[in-house]
Design a protein around this motif. Sequence first.
Motif, short mmCIF file in Angstrom:
data_model
loop_
_atom_site.label_atom_id
_atom_site.label_comp_id
_atom_site.label_asym_id
_atom_site.label_seq_id
_atom_site.Cartn_x
_atom_site.Cartn_y
_atom_site.Cartn_z
N GLU A 1 29.52 -23.31 -44.31
CA GLU A 1 29.36 -24.76 -44.20
C GLU A 1 30.49 -25.37 -43.40
N VAL A 2 30.13 -26.20 -42.43
CA VAL A 2 31.10 -26.99 -41.68
C VAL A 2 30.70 -28.44 -41.88
N ASP A 3 31.60 -29.23 -42.48
CA ASP A 3 31.32 -30.63 -42.79
C ASP A 3 32.39 -31.48 -42.12
N VAL A 4 32.19 -31.79 -40.84
CA VAL A 4 33.18 -32.55 -40.09
C VAL A 4 33.33 -33.94 -40.70
N GLU A 5 32.21 -34.61 -41.01
CA GLU A 5 32.28 -35.96 -41.58
C GLU A 5 32.96 -35.94 -42.94
N GLY A 6 32.67 -34.92 -43.76
CA GLY A 6 33.29 -34.79 -45.08
C GLY A 6 34.70 -34.25 -45.03
N GLY A 7 35.11 -33.77 -43.87
CA GLY A 7 36.48 -33.31 -43.67
C GLY A 7 36.82 -31.97 -44.30
N LYS A 8 35.90 -30.99 -44.21
CA LYS A 8 36.23 -29.67 -44.74
C LYS A 8 35.36 -28.59 -44.11
N VAL A 9 35.85 -27.37 -44.23
CA VAL A 9 35.13 -26.18 -43.83
C VAL A 9 35.06 -25.29 -45.07
N VAL A 10 33.85 -24.88 -45.46
CA VAL A 10 33.68 -24.00 -46.61
C VAL A 10 33.68 -22.57 -46.10
N VAL A 11 34.50 -21.72 -46.74
CA VAL A 11 34.61 -20.33 -46.31
C VAL A 11 34.22 -19.39 -47.45
N ASP A 12 33.69 -18.26 -47.07
CA ASP A 12 33.32 -17.19 -48.00
C ASP A 12 33.80 -15.88 -47.36
N PRO A 13 35.12 -15.62 -47.46
CA PRO A 13 35.69 -14.46 -46.76
C PRO A 13 35.06 -13.15 -47.19
N PRO A 14 35.01 -12.19 -46.29
CA PRO A 14 34.48 -10.87 -46.64
C PRO A 14 35.28 -10.25 -47.78
N ALA A 15 34.60 -9.50 -48.63
CA ALA A 15 35.26 -8.82 -49.75
C ALA A 15 36.37 -7.91 -49.21
N GLY A 16 37.50 -7.88 -49.92
CA GLY A 16 38.59 -7.00 -49.53
C GLY A 16 39.48 -7.53 -48.44
N LEU A 17 39.36 -8.82 -48.13
CA LEU A 17 40.20 -9.39 -47.09
C LEU A 17 41.67 -9.26 -47.49
N ARG B 1 33.51 -37.85 -22.10
CA ARG B 1 32.77 -37.23 -21.01
C ARG B 1 31.98 -36.00 -21.45
N LEU B 2 32.17 -35.56 -22.69
CA LEU B 2 31.46 -34.39 -23.20
C LEU B 2 30.15 -34.81 -23.88
N PRO B 3 29.15 -33.94 -23.84
CA PRO B 3 27.90 -34.27 -24.54
C PRO B 3 28.12 -34.20 -26.05
N GLU B 4 27.27 -34.91 -26.79
CA GLU B 4 27.33 -34.84 -28.25
C GLU B 4 26.99 -33.42 -28.69
N ALA B 5 27.65 -32.97 -29.73
CA ALA B 5 27.35 -31.64 -30.29
C ALA B 5 25.99 -31.71 -30.98
N GLY B 6 25.21 -30.66 -30.85
CA GLY B 6 23.90 -30.60 -31.48
C GLY B 6 24.01 -30.21 -32.94
N GLU B 7 22.87 -30.05 -33.57
CA GLU B 7 22.85 -29.63 -34.97
C GLU B 7 23.42 -28.22 -35.08
N ARG B 8 24.29 -28.01 -36.07
CA ARG B 8 24.99 -26.73 -36.28
C ARG B 8 25.85 -26.35 -35.06
#
Length: 177
Positions: A152-168, A87-94
Amino acid sequence: MSKDRVLLGVVAAPHGIRGAVRIKSFTEDPMSLGAYGPLSDESGRKEYRVEPLSAARGAVLARIEGVADRDAAEAIRGLRLYVERERLPEAGEREWYEADLIGLPAVGRDGRDWGKVMAFHDFGAGRTMEVSGGTASRQSVMLPFTDEAVPEVDVEGGKVVVDPPAGLLVGGKEKEA
């Protein structure tokens, strides 16, 4: 929880004496909470018809069919409201449904295992993504859900790429991201 159903909101509290409730909405437009037809509880067995009345401060003031007084409204405090995914609309690009990201591996640009996406939060300063901490830490880590920290969010590829802020801070010690 099945990926066939998506959490749209949680009953936060009663409002007044005639059965109205405040619902924390997870929809882009909080007033659209009632636009998807009947919502269901976590089990999917009980349905609720929601009529939004107004929105303020991230919550929706609403009536729920069959909830006629404050006691009935109090009895459903904490109720999680779901909708069938179709019942939800398709998600758009990004654009993504957070439910699609939960459980995906979070991988650093350098290949580091940051764990899995556990949840999303908004404590007032913007969306954050909680990841389980991966092999380098036993503690979960909160990352800003921004293009910089999550490039980067790659739902089809099954991963989320993260680049945490320095000093986390991870596990009480400062780590290189």
